[in-house]
Design an enzyme around this catalytic site. Sequence first.
Site, PDB file in Angstrom:
ATOM      1  N   LYS A  38       3.850  -7.036  32.992  1.00 45.39           N
ATOM      2  CA  LYS A  38       2.565  -6.354  32.431  1.00 45.39           C
ATOM      3  C   LYS A  38       2.604  -5.219  31.504  1.00 45.39           C
ATOM      4  CE  LYS A  38      -1.307  -6.387  34.681  1.00 45.39           C
ATOM      5  NZ  LYS A  38      -2.363  -6.950  34.386  1.00 45.39           N
ATOM      6  N   GLY A  43       8.606  -0.386  33.567  1.00 44.97           N
ATOM      7  CA  GLY A  43       9.832  -1.201  33.114  1.00 44.97           C
ATOM      8  C   GLY A  43       9.515  -2.027  32.005  1.00 44.97           C
ATOM      9  N   CYS A  44       8.383  -2.635  31.963  1.00 49.75           N
ATOM     10  CA  CYS A  44       8.049  -3.435  30.858  1.00 49.75           C
ATOM     11  C   CYS A  44       7.969  -2.601  29.426  1.00 49.75           C
ATOM     12  CB  CYS A  44       6.574  -4.035  30.998  1.00 49.75           C
ATOM     13  SG  CYS A  44       6.994  -5.271  32.591  1.00 49.75           S
ATOM     14  N   THR A  45       7.467  -1.520  29.414  1.00 49.20           N
ATOM     15  CA  THR A  45       7.560  -0.594  28.132  1.00 49.20           C
ATOM     16  C   THR A  45       8.914  -0.419  27.998  1.00 49.20           C
ATOM     17  OG1 THR A  45       5.397   0.186  28.694  1.00 49.20           O
ATOM     18  CG2 THR A  45       6.845   1.379  27.272  1.00 49.20           C
ATOM     19  N   THR A  48      10.467  -3.712  26.557  1.00 48.72           N
ATOM     20  CA  THR A  48       9.773  -3.981  25.276  1.00 48.72           C
ATOM     21  C   THR A  48      10.290  -3.207  23.955  1.00 48.72           C
ATOM     22  OG1 THR A  48       8.049  -5.036  26.239  1.00 48.72           O
ATOM     23  CG2 THR A  48       7.742  -4.407  24.000  1.00 48.72           C
TER      24      THR A  48
END
Length: 155
Positions: A38, A43-45, A48
């Site tokens: 998401k 974590g995804c930020t 990325t």
Amino acid sequence: MLDVGQAAPDFTGTDCWGRTFSLAALRGRRVVLFFFPKAFTIGCTEETRHFRDNHERIQALGAELVGVSVDTVKTQCEFAEKEDIHFSLLGDEGRTISKAYDVLWPVLNVDRRVTYIIGPDGRVESVIRHEMRVYKHLDDVLRYLGEHPLPAAGA
């Protein structure tokens, strides 16, 4: 999940610049395709951002970079703008791409954290999985690209 040597399923999507993105259009080039659960989560930020900060390095190693999550295209675009992302981020709200690559968590219905390196011939060259150690995806991508250079054009 796809295995090394399998053909990578073709797909199309719309990126944040309104362009149609097609995996088939990148045939002949190596592609780093990373799936993340998401946008805007911690974590995804972080993951990325690692890819963003090394985008030019990945390109210099001969690969195109593409990120996919089950977010809407609008959410992906807001995420790309906030994080200053200049590679394609695709929203897969209908989960078509995620199902084709077999990366959906069964109950959660969001993407697992999986990175595929797809060769110029359209086949999976490497599968990278680290759910919690988000920085490892970039490390493993850079290691793989460095250890498996593509032949120079015309060589």
